[in-house]
Design a protein around this motif. Structure first.
Motif, PDB file in Angstrom:
ATOM      1  N   TYR A 571       0.853  -1.199   0.000  1.00  0.00           N
ATOM      2  CA  TYR A 571       0.000   0.000   0.000  1.00  0.00           C
ATOM      3  C   TYR A 571       0.884   1.243   0.000  1.00  0.00           C
ATOM      4  O   TYR A 571       1.889   1.247   0.678  1.00  0.00           O
ATOM      5  N   PRO A 572       0.591   2.308  -0.728  1.00  0.00           N
ATOM      6  CA  PRO A 572      -0.587   2.559  -1.568  1.00  0.00           C
ATOM      7  C   PRO A 572      -0.317   2.327  -3.050  1.00  0.00           C
ATOM      8  O   PRO A 572      -1.059   2.812  -3.886  1.00  0.00           O
ATOM      9  N   LYS A 573       0.751   1.582  -3.345  1.00  0.00           N
ATOM     10  CA  LYS A 573       1.119   1.391  -4.756  1.00  0.00           C
ATOM     11  C   LYS A 573       0.019   0.660  -5.537  1.00  0.00           C
ATOM     12  O   LYS A 573      -0.546  -0.320  -5.036  1.00  0.00           O
ATOM     13  N   TYR A 574      -0.225   1.149  -6.711  1.00  0.00           N
ATOM     14  CA  TYR A 574      -1.237   0.588  -7.623  1.00  0.00           C
ATOM     15  C   TYR A 574      -2.623   0.515  -6.995  1.00  0.00           C
ATOM     16  O   TYR A 574      -3.463  -0.280  -7.384  1.00  0.00           O
ATOM     17  N   ARG A 575      -2.848   1.410  -5.996  1.00  0.00           N
ATOM     18  CA  ARG A 575      -4.150   1.456  -5.351  1.00  0.00           C
ATOM     19  C   ARG A 575      -4.890   2.737  -5.732  1.00  0.00           C
ATOM     20  O   ARG A 575      -4.279   3.794  -5.865  1.00  0.00           O
ATOM     21  N   VAL A 576      -6.208   2.609  -5.855  1.00  0.00           N
ATOM     22  CA  VAL A 576      -7.091   3.771  -5.854  1.00  0.00           C
ATOM     23  C   VAL A 576      -8.009   3.548  -4.655  1.00  0.00           C
ATOM     24  O   VAL A 576      -8.710   2.534  -4.584  1.00  0.00           O
ATOM     25  N   VAL A 577      -7.931   4.470  -3.692  1.00  0.00           N
ATOM     26  CA  VAL A 577      -8.666   4.295  -2.432  1.00  0.00           C
ATOM     27  C   VAL A 577      -9.978   5.070  -2.524  1.00  0.00           C
ATOM     28  O   VAL A 577      -9.972   6.255  -2.846  1.00  0.00           O
ATOM     29  N   VAL A 578     -11.086   4.365  -2.266  1.00  0.00           N
ATOM     30  CA  VAL A 578     -12.382   5.042  -2.375  1.00  0.00           C
ATOM     31  C   VAL A 578     -13.071   5.176  -1.021  1.00  0.00           C
ATOM     32  O   VAL A 578     -12.803   4.438  -0.076  1.00  0.00           O
ATOM     33  N   ASP A 579     -13.976   6.134  -0.990  1.00  0.00           N
ATOM     34  CA  ASP A 579     -14.774   6.416   0.192  1.00  0.00           C
ATOM     35  C   ASP A 579     -15.655   5.208   0.553  1.00  0.00           C
ATOM     36  O   ASP A 579     -16.166   4.519  -0.323  1.00  0.00           O
ATOM     37  N   ARG A 580     -15.833   5.005   1.846  1.00  0.00           N
ATOM     38  CA  ARG A 580     -16.717   3.945   2.361  1.00  0.00           C
ATOM     39  C   ARG A 580     -18.083   3.946   1.685  1.00  0.00           C
ATOM     40  O   ARG A 580     -18.666   2.900   1.421  1.00  0.00           O
ATOM     41  N   GLU A 581     -18.550   5.167   1.434  1.00  0.00           N
ATOM     42  CA  GLU A 581     -19.866   5.385   0.836  1.00  0.00           C
ATOM     43  C   GLU A 581     -20.096   4.559  -0.444  1.00  0.00           C
ATOM     44  O   GLU A 581     -21.228   4.187  -0.743  1.00  0.00           O
ATOM     45  N   VAL A 582     -19.028   4.345  -1.220  1.00  0.00           N
ATOM     46  CA  VAL A 582     -19.218   3.655  -2.503  1.00  0.00           C
ATOM     47  C   VAL A 582     -18.624   2.243  -2.498  1.00  0.00           C
ATOM     48  O   VAL A 582     -18.531   1.602  -3.533  1.00  0.00           O
ATOM     49  N   GLU A 583     -18.239   1.796  -1.312  1.00  0.00           N
ATOM     50  CA  GLU A 583     -17.625   0.475  -1.184  1.00  0.00           C
ATOM     51  C   GLU A 583     -18.489  -0.619  -1.827  1.00  0.00           C
ATOM     52  O   GLU A 583     -18.000  -1.437  -2.609  1.00  0.00           O
ATOM     53  N   GLU A 584     -19.791  -0.580  -1.538  1.00  0.00           N
ATOM     54  CA  GLU A 584     -20.682  -1.621  -2.063  1.00  0.00           C
ATOM     55  C   GLU A 584     -20.804  -1.557  -3.585  1.00  0.00           C
ATOM     56  O   GLU A 584     -20.851  -2.584  -4.252  1.00  0.00           O
ATOM     57  N   PHE A 585     -20.840  -0.323  -4.113  1.00  0.00           N
ATOM     58  CA  PHE A 585     -20.913  -0.164  -5.580  1.00  0.00           C
ATOM     59  C   PHE A 585     -19.690  -0.788  -6.243  1.00  0.00           C
ATOM     60  O   PHE A 585     -19.797  -1.474  -7.243  1.00  0.00           O
ATOM     61  N   ALA A 586     -18.533  -0.512  -5.645  1.00  0.00           N
ATOM     62  CA  ALA A 586     -17.295  -1.062  -6.201  1.00  0.00           C
ATOM     63  C   ALA A 586     -17.325  -2.586  -6.142  1.00  0.00           C
ATOM     64  O   ALA A 586     -17.004  -3.264  -7.112  1.00  0.00           O
ATOM     65  N   ASN A 614     -10.564   0.054   0.010  1.00  0.00           N
ATOM     66  CA  ASN A 614     -11.100   1.040   0.952  1.00  0.00           C
ATOM     67  C   ASN A 614      -9.954   1.548   1.828  1.00  0.00           C
ATOM     68  O   ASN A 614      -8.798   1.173   1.631  1.00  0.00           O
ATOM     69  N   GLU A 615     -10.295   2.405   2.791  1.00  0.00           N
ATOM     70  CA  GLU A 615      -9.227   3.014   3.580  1.00  0.00           C
ATOM     71  C   GLU A 615      -8.474   2.026   4.477  1.00  0.00           C
ATOM     72  O   GLU A 615      -7.395   2.337   4.966  1.00  0.00           O
ATOM     73  N   ASP A 616      -9.034   0.839   4.655  1.00  0.00           N
ATOM     74  CA  ASP A 616      -8.299  -0.204   5.388  1.00  0.00           C
ATOM     75  C   ASP A 616      -7.553  -1.133   4.436  1.00  0.00           C
ATOM     76  O   ASP A 616      -7.127  -2.227   4.832  1.00  0.00           O
ATOM     77  N   ASP A 617      -7.444  -0.720   3.206  1.00  0.00           N
ATOM     78  CA  ASP A 617      -6.772  -1.504   2.155  1.00  0.00           C
ATOM     79  C   ASP A 617      -7.413  -2.871   1.933  1.00  0.00           C
ATOM     80  O   ASP A 617      -6.743  -3.838   1.615  1.00  0.00           O
ATOM     81  N   GLU A 618      -8.734  -2.932   2.089  1.00  0.00           N
ATOM     82  CA  GLU A 618      -9.434  -4.165   1.705  1.00  0.00           C
ATOM     83  C   GLU A 618      -9.763  -4.060   0.221  1.00  0.00           C
ATOM     84  O   GLU A 618     -10.252  -3.022  -0.240  1.00  0.00           O
TER      85      GLU A 618
END
Ligand code: GUN
Ligand code: ZN
Length: 648
Positions: A571-586, A614-618
């Motif tokens: 982390y954070p290489k090759y990551r795009v971190v998104v808001d919790r709000e859209v976790e389910e959409f992703a 997500n912000e916990d790198d899941e």
């Protein structure tokens, strides 16, 4: 209100929403005279060609008859155009006449009053090469006006969008400062100003440097307008440097002087009159013979020339858009820059800024890299390859040359057996090409003619530096032969799986990390295409990890592959971190919108394969990013990651 749909070099095909109208960029706004009687080309034709025009609010303001109509019925009625109307503020008149009769905030207010869609602040266009003190003072004044205009707009809840012009004369640090300060204010479009005197003198090199220096400090998520650039010959370069909008008074001004625009330069009707037909097939040129237009009265002649000028101007925009879609914008730029030595000069100065430009250039393109001359040697694709070469972990290196007759990829056409030795081929364009990764774009997807000796000199310092850096690992021919014989000997044949080794190296190059460790090396297998014999799939325990995309040979992960990348890349290489709000959409596999990106790998380039977390790198999903690291953080509209699959 602005999003990127497609891109090449620093150029982008964008979607710009203004008052319910969708404008596709790059595009050109024809300059329309606010007095319909003075308009050279009928507005009906202009309507057919475009949904966005630019006219002048100061001429409207200072001409009582026009002002009356504009105040009563609005600017759209006045000019007879019901789509997007942009106005300039009188700054240009200020630069020509030295003085104008309106206050800076008054003209902003007036533009709002007459219903303009996009207005412009009253910036001060400082001419080139003035004393630094003057450039500084005028820039300070422009910044003051900019702040006051934005405050006025907020305070009075104005509907209009605003252009915040970048000034600073030919002082590049002032251009950067201007961009930095204006970028902090909430303008909707950023025009780059005061380049008209430079364009008139063909000082394209200065214009190119001004554009790049402004771009370095401007927000990436706003459209950039190159104020006063109307010659189609310069569009390709300006778009490749990140300009989205142009305006053209040139189509009419040139026509008045009997000048006939082409994408390669300006011709004169006088010199064309003996041709049996025009070198163009627009409606004007396919209707009239040069002599017929030459013999017309001035008014009619001007109108027809202006119409032709407008057609070729839009034609070049379409050509540029197509080049962006194909990934051949550099090729078009190189072609256009050969139309005038001063344009070539501009292309050459771009080299100084390639480190910056490379960050925006896509990692993969649909068309092959075509070498067109010395300037191709410093294209972003070449620079990126040199940067990424250091991602590979070398143990034993053998450096060799290959006959020009051998087709690419060399690894398929040469019998240089794969063992645990890295064979690197000295390449005139890319410097050094490791055979393990030589199928990747653009190493195999490039067409290069025989180079002159002086062109071959270009990469010698790079090769020398590489050899110096790895001198302890480089084998001579005897040692190399020893390894090859050792590898070929029955006893050792099964020790190394060359396909697995190739995949290991390809992943190192594509992601910068060692994805296939020694344990996996023994377990992964490959599947080849029955028709081409090329590697198509990388498998582990019967499951596909990656497929190899045919046009660029990049490794595209499956869900299993994405999980492996997630485990192996920190982390954070090759990551795009998104808001919790859209976790389910992703997780459901929906596209990730730029608005919801909260963090990312800032080194990402457009069109890289990325992990959505997500912000916990899941791990939530994986896909292709349309934006680079900087843009991912700055854009608020449009898709950021085109998701291949969500992970539940
Ligand atoms: N038109 C051409 N150049 C300029 C400029 O620098 N500022 C404005 N407002 N309009 C222009
Ligand atoms: Zn024509």
């Amino acid at each position: 209100m602005f999003e990127i749909k497609d891109r090449d070099a620093m150029g982008r095909i964008g979607k710009l929403k203004i008052n319910g109208h969708k404008i596709e960029t790059p595009t050109i706004m024809p300059v329309v005279h606010p007095n319909p009687k003075k308009q050279v080309v009928p507005i009906e034709l202009i309507k057919k060609l475009t949904d966005i025009i630019i006219t002048n609010s100061y001429i409207t303001y200072s001409t009582p008859k026009l002002r009356e109509i504009a105040e009563e019925k609005g600017i759209h009625e006045l000019v007879g155009f019901d789509k997007v109307v942009v106005t300039d503020s009188g700054s240009f008149q200020l630069s020509v006449y030295g003085d104008i009769d309106v206050e800076p905030l008054e003209i902003v207010e007036f533009q709002e009053k007459i219903g303009v869609d996009v207005g412009t602040i009253l910036d001060i266009p400082t001419p080139p090469d003035v004393e630094r003190e003057r450039a500084e003072k005028e820039l300070e004044e422009t910044l003051r006006r900019a702040k006051a205009s934005i405050e006025l707009k907020k305070e009075k809840n104005f509907k209009l969008l605003l252009n915040g012009t970048i000034q600073g004369s030919t002082y590049l640090d002032l251009r950067r400062k201007s961009a930095e300060e204006m970028g902090k204010l909430d303008f909707d479009i950023y025009p780059i100003g005061a380049v008209v005197p430079l364009m008139e003198e063909y000082r394209y090199r200065d214009v190119a440097e001004i554009i790049i220096n402004a771009k370095m400090c401007l927000p990436t998520n706003k459209p950039i307008h190159l104020f006063g650039c109307g010659h189609p010959m310069a569009f390709a370069l300006a778009v490749a440097l990140g300009c989205d909008l142009f305006d053209s008074a040139a189509y009419a001004l040139y026509a008045k002087e009997g000048r006939y625009l082409t994408e390669r330069g300006t011709l004169h009707l006088e010199n064309l009159k003996d041709l049996d037909r025009f070198p163009c097939s627009c409606p004007v040129c396919s209707t009239y013979k040069p002599k017929e237009i030459y013999r017309m009265d001035k008014k009619q002649r001007t109108r027809l020339l202006a119409e032709h000028n407008l057609y070729v101007t839009f034609e070049e925009i379409s050509r540029i858009k197509n080049a962006i879609k194909e990934g051949s914008l550099w090729e078009l730029v190189e072609e256009r820059c050969r139309c005038h030595p001063k344009l070539l000069d501009a292309l050459r100065v771009v080299r100084k800024y390639m480190d910056f430009i490379e960050r925006f250039d896509p990692v993969t393109k649909k068309s092959a890299f075509f070498y067109s001359g010395y300037e191709s040697l410093f294209r972003p694709e070449v620079l990126r390859h040199k940067k990424r070469l250091s991602r590979l972990k070398f143990d034993k290196i053998y450096i060799t040359t290959v006959s020009k007759r051998v087709e690419k990829p060399y690894s398929e056409n040469l019998n240089l057996i794969h063992s645990d030795v890295d064979v690197l081929v000295i390449d005139d364009v890319f410097g050094l090409v490791p055979l393990y990764i030589d199928t990747f774009y653009p190493l195999a997807q490039s067409e290069v003619p025989d180079l002159f000796e002086f062109e071959k000199e270009y990469n010698k310092p790079f090769v020398k530096e590489f050899i110096e850096k790895y001198k302890d690992k480089i084998l001579d021919i005897t040692t190399y032969n020893y390894y090859i014989n050792y590898y070929n000997s029955e006893a050792n044949k099964n020790k190394i799986n060359p396909d697995a080794l190739r995949i290991k190296k390809m992943l190192q190059y594509q992601y910068g990390y060692d994805i296939i460790d020694d344990g996996l090396m023994k377990k992964i297998t490959i599947k080849r295409s029955k028709t081409t014999g090329r590697i198509r799939y990388v498998m582990l325990d019967g499951k596909t990890l990656f497929s190899i995309r045919s046009y660029d040979n990049l490794l595209i992960p499956t869900e299993e592959g994405a999980r492996l990348l997630h485990k192996k890349i920190p982390y954070p290489k090759y990551r795009v971190v998104v808001d919790r709000e859209v976790e389910e959409f992703a997780r459901e596999g929906k596209s990730v919108y730029a608005k919801f990106v909260v963090d990312c790998d800032e080194e990402l380039r457009p069109y890289e394969e990325v992990l959505v977390v997500n912000e916990d790198d899941e791990l939530l999903a994986f896909g292709t990013t349309l934006l680079n690291g900087k843009e991912l953080m700055e854009f608020n509209y449009g898709i950021a990651v085109d998701v291949r699959k969500g992970i539940k």
